[in-house]
Design a protein around this motif. Structure first.
Motif, PDB file in Angstrom:
ATOM      1  N   MET A 144     -14.140   4.293  52.467  1.00 61.87           N
ATOM      2  CA  MET A 144     -15.464   4.832  52.723  1.00 61.87           C
ATOM      3  C   MET A 144     -15.377   5.904  53.802  1.00 61.87           C
ATOM      4  N   PRO A 145     -15.326   7.136  53.370  1.00 57.30           N
ATOM      5  CA  PRO A 145     -15.082   8.223  54.319  1.00 57.30           C
ATOM      6  C   PRO A 145     -16.195   8.372  55.342  1.00 57.30           C
ATOM      7  N   GLU A 146     -15.846   8.362  56.585  1.00 51.61           N
ATOM      8  CA  GLU A 146     -16.743   8.782  57.652  1.00 51.61           C
ATOM      9  C   GLU A 146     -16.151  10.073  58.203  1.00 51.61           C
ATOM     10  N   LEU A 147     -16.671  10.548  59.290  1.00 50.72           N
ATOM     11  CA  LEU A 147     -16.218  11.846  59.785  1.00 50.72           C
ATOM     12  C   LEU A 147     -14.698  11.921  59.963  1.00 50.72           C
ATOM     13  N   PRO A 148     -14.051  10.926  60.566  1.00 54.37           N
ATOM     14  CA  PRO A 148     -12.600  11.014  60.720  1.00 54.37           C
ATOM     15  C   PRO A 148     -11.870  11.134  59.388  1.00 54.37           C
ATOM     16  N   GLU A 149     -12.336  10.394  58.396  1.00 55.46           N
ATOM     17  CA  GLU A 149     -11.686  10.454  57.092  1.00 55.46           C
ATOM     18  C   GLU A 149     -11.874  11.825  56.446  1.00 55.46           C
ATOM     19  N   VAL A 150     -13.048  12.405  56.635  1.00 55.26           N
ATOM     20  CA  VAL A 150     -13.306  13.729  56.083  1.00 55.26           C
ATOM     21  C   VAL A 150     -12.426  14.761  56.788  1.00 55.26           C
ATOM     22  N   GLU A 151     -12.292  14.636  58.094  1.00 56.11           N
ATOM     23  CA  GLU A 151     -11.449  15.570  58.834  1.00 56.11           C
ATOM     24  C   GLU A 151      -9.975  15.402  58.452  1.00 56.11           C
ATOM     25  N   VAL A 152      -9.545  14.173  58.265  1.00 57.45           N
ATOM     26  CA  VAL A 152      -8.163  13.928  57.831  1.00 57.45           C
ATOM     27  C   VAL A 152      -7.938  14.538  56.441  1.00 57.45           C
ATOM     28  N   SER A 153      -8.936  14.432  55.583  1.00 60.86           N
ATOM     29  CA  SER A 153      -8.840  15.050  54.254  1.00 60.86           C
ATOM     30  C   SER A 153      -8.742  16.566  54.375  1.00 60.86           C
ATOM     31  N   ARG A 154      -9.560  17.120  55.259  1.00 66.31           N
ATOM     32  CA  ARG A 154      -9.521  18.578  55.470  1.00 66.31           C
ATOM     33  C   ARG A 154      -8.128  19.023  55.903  1.00 66.31           C
ATOM     34  N   GLN A 155      -7.599  18.321  56.879  1.00 69.29           N
ATOM     35  CA  GLN A 155      -6.269  18.673  57.381  1.00 69.29           C
ATOM     36  C   GLN A 155      -5.204  18.496  56.294  1.00 69.29           C
ATOM     37  N   GLY A 156      -5.458  17.524  55.413  1.00 70.42           N
ATOM     38  CA  GLY A 156      -4.491  17.254  54.360  1.00 70.42           C
ATOM     39  C   GLY A 156      -4.463  18.318  53.278  1.00 70.42           C
ATOM     40  N   ILE A 157      -5.628  18.834  52.916  1.00 71.53           N
ATOM     41  CA  ILE A 157      -5.674  19.793  51.802  1.00 71.53           C
ATOM     42  C   ILE A 157      -5.490  21.232  52.272  1.00 71.53           C
ATOM     43  N   GLU A 158      -5.784  21.487  53.527  1.00 72.10           N
ATOM     44  CA  GLU A 158      -5.756  22.866  54.045  1.00 72.10           C
ATOM     45  C   GLU A 158      -4.439  23.612  53.773  1.00 72.10           C
ATOM     46  N   PRO A 159      -3.286  23.019  54.089  1.00 63.15           N
ATOM     47  CA  PRO A 159      -2.035  23.766  53.903  1.00 63.15           C
ATOM     48  C   PRO A 159      -1.789  24.146  52.451  1.00 63.15           C
ATOM     49  N   GLY A 160      -2.253  23.338  51.522  1.00 65.55           N
ATOM     50  CA  GLY A 160      -2.018  23.622  50.109  1.00 65.55           C
ATOM     51  C   GLY A 160      -2.995  24.620  49.523  1.00 65.55           C
ATOM     52  N   LEU A 161      -4.065  24.909  50.252  1.00 66.28           N
ATOM     53  CA  LEU A 161      -5.127  25.755  49.689  1.00 66.28           C
ATOM     54  C   LEU A 161      -5.213  27.144  50.306  1.00 66.28           C
ATOM     55  N   VAL A 162      -5.067  27.217  51.613  1.00 66.93           N
ATOM     56  CA  VAL A 162      -5.311  28.492  52.290  1.00 66.93           C
ATOM     57  C   VAL A 162      -4.316  29.558  51.843  1.00 66.93           C
ATOM     58  N   GLY A 163      -4.854  30.710  51.458  1.00 65.99           N
ATOM     59  CA  GLY A 163      -4.017  31.819  50.993  1.00 65.99           C
ATOM     60  C   GLY A 163      -3.800  31.800  49.485  1.00 65.99           C
ATOM     61  N   GLN A 164      -4.161  30.700  48.849  1.00 68.32           N
ATOM     62  CA  GLN A 164      -3.994  30.603  47.396  1.00 68.32           C
ATOM     63  C   GLN A 164      -5.212  31.193  46.680  1.00 68.32           C
ATOM     64  N   THR A 165      -4.964  31.668  45.468  1.00 67.81           N
ATOM     65  CA  THR A 165      -6.052  32.229  44.662  1.00 67.81           C
ATOM     66  C   THR A 165      -6.578  31.172  43.687  1.00 67.81           C
ATOM     67  N   ILE A 166      -7.897  31.077  43.605  1.00 69.09           N
ATOM     68  CA  ILE A 166      -8.515  30.157  42.649  1.00 69.09           C
ATOM     69  C   ILE A 166      -8.440  30.772  41.262  1.00 69.09           C
ATOM     70  N   GLU A 167      -7.730  30.101  40.386  1.00 69.24           N
ATOM     71  CA  GLU A 167      -7.562  30.610  39.033  1.00 69.24           C
ATOM     72  C   GLU A 167      -8.758  30.205  38.172  1.00 69.24           C
ATOM     73  N   SER A 168      -9.147  28.948  38.310  1.00 68.90           N
ATOM     74  CA  SER A 168     -10.283  28.442  37.538  1.00 68.90           C
ATOM     75  C   SER A 168     -10.757  27.152  38.166  1.00 68.90           C
ATOM     76  N   ILE A 169     -11.987  26.791  37.825  1.00 69.20           N
ATOM     77  CA  ILE A 169     -12.499  25.497  38.262  1.00 69.20           C
ATOM     78  C   ILE A 169     -12.924  24.730  37.027  1.00 69.20           C
ATOM     79  N   CYS A 170     -12.489  23.499  36.953  1.00 69.25           N
ATOM     80  CA  CYS A 170     -12.844  22.652  35.818  1.00 69.25           C
ATOM     81  C   CYS A 170     -13.838  21.602  36.271  1.00 69.25           C
ATOM     82  N   ILE A 171     -15.073  21.741  35.782  1.00 71.69           N
ATOM     83  CA  ILE A 171     -16.104  20.748  36.098  1.00 71.69           C
ATOM     84  C   ILE A 171     -16.104  19.719  34.981  1.00 71.69           C
ATOM     85  N   ARG A 172     -15.565  18.570  35.274  1.00 70.91           N
ATOM     86  CA  ARG A 172     -15.421  17.547  34.240  1.00 70.91           C
ATOM     87  C   ARG A 172     -16.662  16.659  34.180  1.00 70.91           C
TER      88      ARG A 172
END
Length: 270
Positions: free
Chosen positions: A1-29
């Motif tokens: 159950m994400p609270e602020l710390p969990e959301v911040e940990v998620s942010r830190q986790g995804i940031e390196p893989g995303l920043v500088g990358q180009t969005i090719e497409s988004i799939c809304i399932r």
DNA sequence: ATTGACTCCTGATGGC
DNA sequence: TGCCATCAGGAGTCAA
């Protein structure tokens, strides 16, 4: 159950893989999470992710045309891996990157949300009424005291109200009140300045400590790498109904306050 | 303006 | 073993 710390940990986790990358497409399932998923997010196709930021429990995937806003709700989590990774149940949304990776959003209970913030547009209405970030100086030691005068709701409900301060969810509200020695049912308007200073300090401390340790894992949360958070090992009161207080051995109590399970030590918290 | 009740949803849990 | 009923819970929305 994400609270602020969990959301911040998620942010830190995804940031390196995303920043500088180009969005090719988004799939809304899944077209509707908590609200309809806005197709405006598709405007980011072909644009570079400039940064990944957080406000309260909202995450922002920022591009030059606008930001995809994600909220993890109760059970949401994010992973970054190859686009070819097999789908699991409740995988609702993929942001596909031109390097073959994707950001995948999974949320069993769909309390989470995906929103759109166009560049240079007015802030999303949901963001307008948010109080200060607890880990910044905007959240001062006197902030809660000043806002609380005349308020009759319980102190626990008061600190969990996003208008006063954001990001204090049920777990950390319980823990901060224990550390500050304040009974959760006490009226918000009748607590002294000195006690609010203590409470504010512990709110900051408990949130910062949880972020440092990778968040609290109860049932659902895991870090972006799939590892659990470790903060649950040192919870003093949350979920410990009937167990002994770690400080004074008194039996801990629990009760629903404002639809939320509340835990406290009747001896340490007054 | 403030407060409390209700709502969304699914997986886990417990009783029989 | 299986089938209900119950519950958790972030936070917006609505009614009082």
């Amino acid at each position: 159950m994400p609270e602020l710390p969990e959301v911040e940990v998620s942010r830190q986790g995804i940031e390196p893989g995303l920043v500088g990358q180009t969005i090719e497409s988004i799939c809304i399932r899944t077209a509707k999470l908590r609200w309809d998923v806005p197709t405006d997010i598709l405007l980011t196709h072909g644009h570079v992710i400039r940064s990944v930021t957080r406000r309260a429990k909202y995450l922002f995937i920022n591009t030059d045309v606008g930001s995809v806003i994600l909220h993890l709700g109760m059970t949401g989590f994010l992973r970054v891996f190859a686009q070819t990774t097999p789908l699991k149940k409740h995988d609702h949304l993929d942001i596909n990157l031109s390097n073959g990776q994707c950001l995948r959003f999974n949320d069993a209970r769909r309390f989470g949300a995906c929103l759109w913030q166009a560049k240079d547009a007015d802030p999303h209405p949901l963001l307008l009424k948010l109080g200060p970030e607890p880990l910044t100086d905007d959240f001062s030691l006197t902030h809660l005291f000043e806002l609380s005068r005349g308020r009759t709701c319980t102190v626990k409900q008061f600190i969990m109200d996003n208008k006063q301060v954001v990001g204090v969810g049920n777990i950390y509200a319980n823990e901060a009140l224990f550390l500050a020695g304040i009974a959760p049912k006490r009226a918000a308007g009748k607590i002294s300045k000195a006690r609010y200073a203590l409470l504010s300090r512990y709110i900051k401390q408990v949130l910062a400590a949880a972020i440092k340790q990778g968040g609290t894992t109860l049932k659902d949360f895991s870090q972006v790498d799939g590892n659990p958070g470790y903060f649950s090992l040192q919870l003093n009161v949350y979920g410990r109904t009937g167990a002994e207080c770690l400080r004074c051995q008194t039996d801990l109590k629990s009760q629903m306050i404002g639809q939320r399970n509340t835990f406290w030590c009747p001896s340490c918290q007054t």
